[in-house]
Design an enzyme around this catalytic site. Structure first.
Site, PDB file in Angstrom:
ATOM      1  N   LYS A  22      50.503  44.593  44.269  1.00 25.51           N
ATOM      2  CA  LYS A  22      49.447  44.724  45.287  1.00 25.51           C
ATOM      3  C   LYS A  22      48.339  43.701  45.035  1.00 25.51           C
ATOM      4  O   LYS A  22      47.917  42.984  45.943  1.00 25.51           O
ATOM      5  CB  LYS A  22      48.843  46.132  45.254  1.00 25.51           C
ATOM      6  CG  LYS A  22      47.582  46.264  46.103  1.00 25.51           C
ATOM      7  CD  LYS A  22      46.972  47.644  46.028  1.00 25.51           C
ATOM      8  CE  LYS A  22      45.993  47.857  44.907  1.00 25.51           C
ATOM      9  NZ  LYS A  22      44.671  47.233  45.107  1.00 25.51           N
ATOM     10  N   ASN A  23      47.874  43.628  43.804  1.00 30.04           N
ATOM     11  CA  ASN A  23      46.731  42.756  43.531  1.00 30.04           C
ATOM     12  C   ASN A  23      47.102  41.274  43.543  1.00 30.04           C
ATOM     13  O   ASN A  23      46.222  40.416  43.556  1.00 30.04           O
ATOM     14  CB  ASN A  23      46.077  43.131  42.197  1.00 30.04           C
ATOM     15  CG  ASN A  23      45.273  44.412  42.314  1.00 30.04           C
ATOM     16  OD1 ASN A  23      45.114  44.962  43.410  1.00 30.04           O
ATOM     17  ND2 ASN A  23      44.762  44.896  41.196  1.00 30.04           N
ATOM     18  N   ARG A  92      38.977  46.514  49.117  1.00 29.48           N
ATOM     19  CA  ARG A  92      38.233  45.495  48.380  1.00 29.48           C
ATOM     20  C   ARG A  92      38.806  44.101  48.673  1.00 29.48           C
ATOM     21  O   ARG A  92      38.105  43.103  48.722  1.00 29.48           O
ATOM     22  CB  ARG A  92      38.325  45.797  46.873  1.00 29.48           C
ATOM     23  CG  ARG A  92      37.653  44.794  45.967  1.00 29.48           C
ATOM     24  CD  ARG A  92      36.148  44.910  45.997  1.00 29.48           C
ATOM     25  NE  ARG A  92      35.515  43.906  45.135  1.00 29.48           N
ATOM     26  CZ  ARG A  92      34.221  43.747  45.047  1.00 29.48           C
ATOM     27  NH1 ARG A  92      33.403  44.503  45.745  1.00 29.48           N
ATOM     28  NH2 ARG A  92      33.695  42.819  44.268  1.00 29.48           N
ATOM     29  N   CYS A 116      38.066  51.120  46.146  1.00 26.91           N
ATOM     30  CA  CYS A 116      37.924  52.368  45.397  1.00 26.91           C
ATOM     31  C   CYS A 116      36.481  52.582  44.953  1.00 26.91           C
ATOM     32  O   CYS A 116      35.806  51.636  44.538  1.00 26.91           O
ATOM     33  CB  CYS A 116      38.817  52.323  44.157  1.00 26.91           C
ATOM     34  SG  CYS A 116      40.567  52.491  44.554  1.00 26.91           S
ATOM     35  N   ARG A 121      30.289  47.506  42.424  1.00 25.99           N
ATOM     36  CA  ARG A 121      31.148  46.428  42.946  1.00 25.99           C
ATOM     37  C   ARG A 121      30.411  45.458  43.893  1.00 25.99           C
ATOM     38  O   ARG A 121      30.783  45.297  45.056  1.00 25.99           O
ATOM     39  CB  ARG A 121      32.394  47.009  43.632  1.00 25.99           C
ATOM     40  CG  ARG A 121      33.155  47.961  42.739  1.00 25.99           C
ATOM     41  CD  ARG A 121      34.475  48.368  43.330  1.00 25.99           C
ATOM     42  NE  ARG A 121      35.540  47.437  42.983  1.00 25.99           N
ATOM     43  CZ  ARG A 121      36.814  47.591  43.343  1.00 25.99           C
ATOM     44  NH1 ARG A 121      37.155  48.613  44.072  1.00 25.99           N
ATOM     45  NH2 ARG A 121      37.720  46.714  43.000  1.00 25.99           N
ATOM     46  N   PRO A 122      29.385  44.790  43.386  1.00 21.22           N
ATOM     47  CA  PRO A 122      28.666  43.823  44.234  1.00 21.22           C
ATOM     48  C   PRO A 122      29.499  42.559  44.477  1.00 21.22           C
ATOM     49  O   PRO A 122      30.575  42.392  43.887  1.00 21.22           O
ATOM     50  CB  PRO A 122      27.418  43.492  43.408  1.00 21.22           C
ATOM     51  CG  PRO A 122      27.800  43.777  41.991  1.00 21.22           C
ATOM     52  CD  PRO A 122      28.847  44.854  42.021  1.00 21.22           C
ATOM     53  N   ASP A 124      27.844  39.408  44.408  1.00 19.94           N
ATOM     54  CA  ASP A 124      26.876  38.345  44.105  1.00 19.94           C
ATOM     55  C   ASP A 124      27.528  37.111  43.465  1.00 19.94           C
ATOM     56  O   ASP A 124      27.100  35.982  43.719  1.00 19.94           O
ATOM     57  CB  ASP A 124      25.733  38.891  43.222  1.00 19.94           C
ATOM     58  CG  ASP A 124      26.238  39.642  41.996  1.00 19.94           C
ATOM     59  OD1 ASP A 124      27.350  40.222  42.055  1.00 19.94           O
ATOM     60  OD2 ASP A 124      25.530  39.657  40.980  1.00 19.94           O
ATOM     61  N   ASP A 298      42.622  49.166  35.213  1.00 23.41           N
ATOM     62  CA  ASP A 298      43.453  49.896  36.178  1.00 23.41           C
ATOM     63  C   ASP A 298      44.428  50.858  35.496  1.00 23.41           C
ATOM     64  O   ASP A 298      44.952  51.761  36.136  1.00 23.41           O
ATOM     65  CB  ASP A 298      44.248  48.915  37.053  1.00 23.41           C
ATOM     66  CG  ASP A 298      43.370  48.274  38.124  1.00 23.41           C
ATOM     67  OD1 ASP A 298      42.213  48.699  38.291  1.00 23.41           O
ATOM     68  OD2 ASP A 298      43.851  47.344  38.801  1.00 23.41           O
ATOM     69  N   VAL A 320      34.640  47.852  32.169  1.00 21.53           N
ATOM     70  CA  VAL A 320      34.679  46.942  33.323  1.00 21.53           C
ATOM     71  C   VAL A 320      33.910  47.536  34.516  1.00 21.53           C
ATOM     72  O   VAL A 320      33.091  46.849  35.143  1.00 21.53           O
ATOM     73  CB  VAL A 320      36.131  46.611  33.722  1.00 21.53           C
ATOM     74  CG1 VAL A 320      36.159  45.639  34.905  1.00 21.53           C
ATOM     75  CG2 VAL A 320      36.894  46.018  32.534  1.00 21.53           C
ATOM     76  N   ARG A 390      47.792  53.415  49.227  1.00 24.27           N
ATOM     77  CA  ARG A 390      47.205  52.074  49.263  1.00 24.27           C
ATOM     78  C   ARG A 390      47.879  51.152  48.251  1.00 24.27           C
ATOM     79  O   ARG A 390      47.931  49.948  48.463  1.00 24.27           O
ATOM     80  CB  ARG A 390      45.709  52.144  48.927  1.00 24.27           C
ATOM     81  CG  ARG A 390      44.840  52.674  50.053  1.00 24.27           C
ATOM     82  CD  ARG A 390      43.373  52.506  49.710  1.00 24.27           C
ATOM     83  NE  ARG A 390      43.188  51.237  49.033  1.00 24.27           N
ATOM     84  CZ  ARG A 390      42.470  51.068  47.925  1.00 24.27           C
ATOM     85  NH1 ARG A 390      41.840  52.069  47.379  1.00 24.27           N
ATOM     86  NH2 ARG A 390      42.370  49.883  47.374  1.00 24.27           N
TER      87      ARG A 390
HETATM   88  C1  UD1 Z   1      40.173  43.414  40.827  1.00 13.69           C
HETATM   89  C2  UD1 Z   1      41.324  44.337  41.165  1.00 13.69           C
HETATM   90  C3  UD1 Z   1      41.093  45.719  40.572  1.00 13.69           C
HETATM   91  C4  UD1 Z   1      40.814  45.616  39.083  1.00 13.69           C
HETATM   92  C5  UD1 Z   1      39.712  44.611  38.800  1.00 13.69           C
HETATM   93  C6  UD1 Z   1      39.484  44.354  37.323  1.00 13.69           C
HETATM   94  C7  UD1 Z   1      42.121  43.493  43.287  1.00 13.69           C
HETATM   95  C8  UD1 Z   1      42.249  43.720  44.751  1.00 13.69           C
HETATM   96  N1  UD1 Z   1      41.443  44.428  42.602  1.00 13.69           N
HETATM   97  O1  UD1 Z   1      39.015  43.978  41.445  1.00 13.69           O
HETATM   98  O2  UD1 Z   1      42.264  46.496  40.788  1.00 13.69           O
HETATM   99  O3  UD1 Z   1      40.410  46.887  38.604  1.00 13.69           O
HETATM  100  O4  UD1 Z   1      40.016  43.347  39.416  1.00 13.69           O
HETATM  101  O5  UD1 Z   1      40.667  43.981  36.703  1.00 13.69           O
HETATM  102  O6  UD1 Z   1      42.641  42.536  42.740  1.00 13.69           O
HETATM  103  N2  UD1 Z   1      31.256  41.982  39.612  1.00 13.69           N
HETATM  104  C9  UD1 Z   1      29.927  41.683  39.891  1.00 13.69           C
HETATM  105  N3  UD1 Z   1      29.682  40.806  40.916  1.00 13.69           N
HETATM  106  C10 UD1 Z   1      30.676  40.222  41.650  1.00 13.69           C
HETATM  107  C11 UD1 Z   1      32.027  40.539  41.340  1.00 13.69           C
HETATM  108  C12 UD1 Z   1      32.284  41.420  40.312  1.00 13.69           C
HETATM  109  O7  UD1 Z   1      29.000  42.191  39.242  1.00 13.69           O
HETATM  110  O8  UD1 Z   1      30.382  39.447  42.555  1.00 13.69           O
HETATM  111  C13 UD1 Z   1      31.546  42.932  38.510  1.00 13.69           C
HETATM  112  C14 UD1 Z   1      32.177  44.237  39.023  1.00 13.69           C
HETATM  113  O9  UD1 Z   1      31.211  45.139  39.508  1.00 13.69           O
HETATM  114  C15 UD1 Z   1      32.905  44.727  37.784  1.00 13.69           C
HETATM  115  C16 UD1 Z   1      33.346  43.428  37.111  1.00 13.69           C
HETATM  116  O10 UD1 Z   1      32.541  42.385  37.672  1.00 13.69           O
HETATM  117  O11 UD1 Z   1      32.008  45.416  36.949  1.00 13.69           O
HETATM  118  C17 UD1 Z   1      34.811  43.088  37.322  1.00 13.69           C
HETATM  119  O12 UD1 Z   1      35.104  43.120  38.701  1.00 13.69           O
HETATM  120  P1  UD1 Z   1      36.222  42.171  39.349  1.00 13.69           P
HETATM  121  O13 UD1 Z   1      37.021  41.539  38.266  1.00 13.69           O
HETATM  122  O14 UD1 Z   1      35.541  41.292  40.341  1.00 13.69           O
HETATM  123  O15 UD1 Z   1      37.113  43.223  40.116  1.00 13.69           O
HETATM  124  P2  UD1 Z   1      37.709  43.093  41.580  1.00 13.69           P
HETATM  125  O16 UD1 Z   1      38.093  41.689  41.845  1.00 13.69           O
HETATM  126  O17 UD1 Z   1      36.834  43.814  42.533  1.00 13.69           O
END
Ligand code: UD1
Length: 409
Positions: A22-23, A92, A116, A121-122, A124, A298, A320, A390
């Site tokens: 999926k990812n 997401r 989820c 999950r910002p 930025d 995950d 995380v 999902r």
């Molecule tokens: C992806 C995966 C999810 C997995 C996660 C971490 C997909 C669709 N989802 O989610 O299943 O659990 O990686 O392996 O591939 N963060 C910020 N600002 C940002 C982006 C991220 O602060 O702009 C923080 C997040 O809040 C979190 C951390 O960075 O604490 C890691 O998030 P991220 O690796 O971005 O996860 P996703 O890509 O959302």
């Protein structure tokens, strides 16, 4: 409202195929926006998140067609660059479309995606990455032209790495992403882009180099879903028995397999499959989640569900996502002994779990409740099945193929 019914207490035996990830497939769907001609995503899993990605592509104007399990995308007619809130909110993975739209059409709107409820999950990092490529920001809207540059991520975010490397293909010159995430899904995305002729190197390390230039045409299948494999491995650990995960890649699962080995599971790693056996567990000790190649966040919920019955004390630290403990309450309702303090869970092994009526609050929570249910006495009724659909293809069917008493009702 559907629920997943599992009558536990039966060991699992048999073989199941592991679906495409999926990812990995979600960023590939977004990458389809970038192609100058048609592209093909082979062996797409049948998941509601994939259907959401297809709906976004069609709304943008792409022609999307299923051919068996392959998805053919002709992105040529794409003209829209704004994704409506109701499509953005489906998952997401919607955020992955913003980088490719900025690269291809010079415009995008970075509104908050769904997904989820596991923390704030910002987005930025995505926004400041677009700005590092020279995009101008007006509220949530970003527009080009883009110029290659240096992007330093404050944290190796998977989504930001994927989104920004795709945006960088629309920039002139070379971009380097520092402190990039190293997950196998990122390498898969880059393989797809390279199949289309893109010049991307360094994926799988913490520095990725991208030369601007959109892909032509290409085809690839996503890697096997390591989180589906992890969940079924935990299901086996919980229920006992012997199973074969056909198509799983053990090199993507090193941290999880180490934990299961420490807890007493037998593991045979072959090139394209993993054979697992379990007959009672001991605590594997401490587990701390982290970016790849660390223990995957995950897999945290499913492994916790398996370790409820492991002899001794297991400590699991989630680093995380700050809100990823939604499974603790329903697991406690089934009889788990878990003390929770912030992101740290202390699990004291208990022998007996009881089937209950419980609700999945997110995708991996759903996987975890199923893992616990397989090791529990009596019937567990899991609500919130939409979360499970999902991300797990034919979940109940695959459990049944392993001899479990499981059905959607
Ligand atoms: C992806 C995966 C999810 C997995 C996660 C971490 C997909 C669709 N989802 O989610 O299943 O659990 O990686 O392996 O591939 N963060 C910020 N600002 C940002 C982006 C991220 O602060 O702009 C923080 C997040 O809040 C979190 C951390 O960075 O604490 C890691 O998030 P991220 O690796 O971005 O996860 P996703 O890509 O959302």
């Amino acid at each position: 409202m559907q629920s997943l019914l599992i009558r536990g207490g039966k060991p699992l035996y048999g073989t199941i195929p592991i679906s495409g990830s999926k990812n990995a497939v979600l960023p590939m769907l977004a990458a389809a926006v970038l192609f100058r001609e048609s592209c093909r995503i082979r062996n797409c899993p049948d998941l509601t998140d994939v259907h959401a990605g297809v709906a976004i592509l069609r709304w943008l104007g792409a022609e999307v067609r299923w051919q068996g399990r392959d998805l053919l995308v002709n992105p040529e007619p794409i003209a829209r660059w704004q994704i409506p809130g109701e499509l953005m909110g489906l998952m997401r993975g919607s955020v992955f479309f913003t980088g490719p739209l900025l690269a291809r059409l010079g415009n995008c709107v970075l509104s908050v995606p769904g997904g989820c409820p596991i923390g704030a999950r910002p987005v930025d990092f995505h926004a400041s990455g677009f700005e590092a490529l020279g995009a101008v920001r007006e509220g949530d809207r970003f527009f080009g032209p883009l110029t290659g540059g240096e992007i330093c991520l404050p944290y190796p975010s998977v989504g930001a790495t994927e989104n920004l490397l795709m945006a960088a293909l629309g920039a002139s010159g070379i971009t380097r992403i520092h402190n990039a995430a190293r997950e196998p899904e990122i390498v898969c995305l880059c393989d797809f882009l390279r199949a289309g002729g893109c010049r991307v190197t360094g994926d799988g390390t913490d520095t990725i180099h991208i030369r601007g230039g959109l892909p032509g045409t290409g085809a690839l299948a996503p890697i096997p879903d390591r989180m589906e494999a992890a969940t079924f491995a935990c299901a086996l650990a919980s229920a006992g028995g012997e199973i074969i995960l056909d198509g799983a890649d053990h090199t993507h699962l090193t941290a999880l397999l180490e934990v299961l080995e420490r807890s007493g599971c037998g593991i045979i790693k072959e090139k394209t499959r993993i054979i697992l056996s379990a007959h009672g567990l001991v605590s594997p000790g401490d587990i701390t989640t982290g970016p790849y190649p660390g223990f995957p966040t995950d897999a945290q919920a499913p492994v916790m569900a398996a370790m409820i019955r492991a002899r001794g004390e297991t400590i699991i630290r989630e680093t995380v996502f700050e809100g990823r403990m939604g499974h603790v309450e329903p697991l406690r309702a089934m009889g788990a002994r878990i003390a929770l303090s912030g992101g740290t869970a202390r699990i004291t092994g208990t022998w007996e779990l009881l089937g209950r009526k419980v609700t999945a609050s997110d995708l991996r929570c759903g996987g975890a409740l199923a893992v616990a249910a397989l090791g529990a006495r009596g019937l567990t009724e899991i609500h919130g099945v939409a979360h499970i659909l999902r991300g797990y293809e034919d979940f109940a069917g695959k459990l049944r193929a392993l001899g479990a008493d499981a059905c959607l009702a």
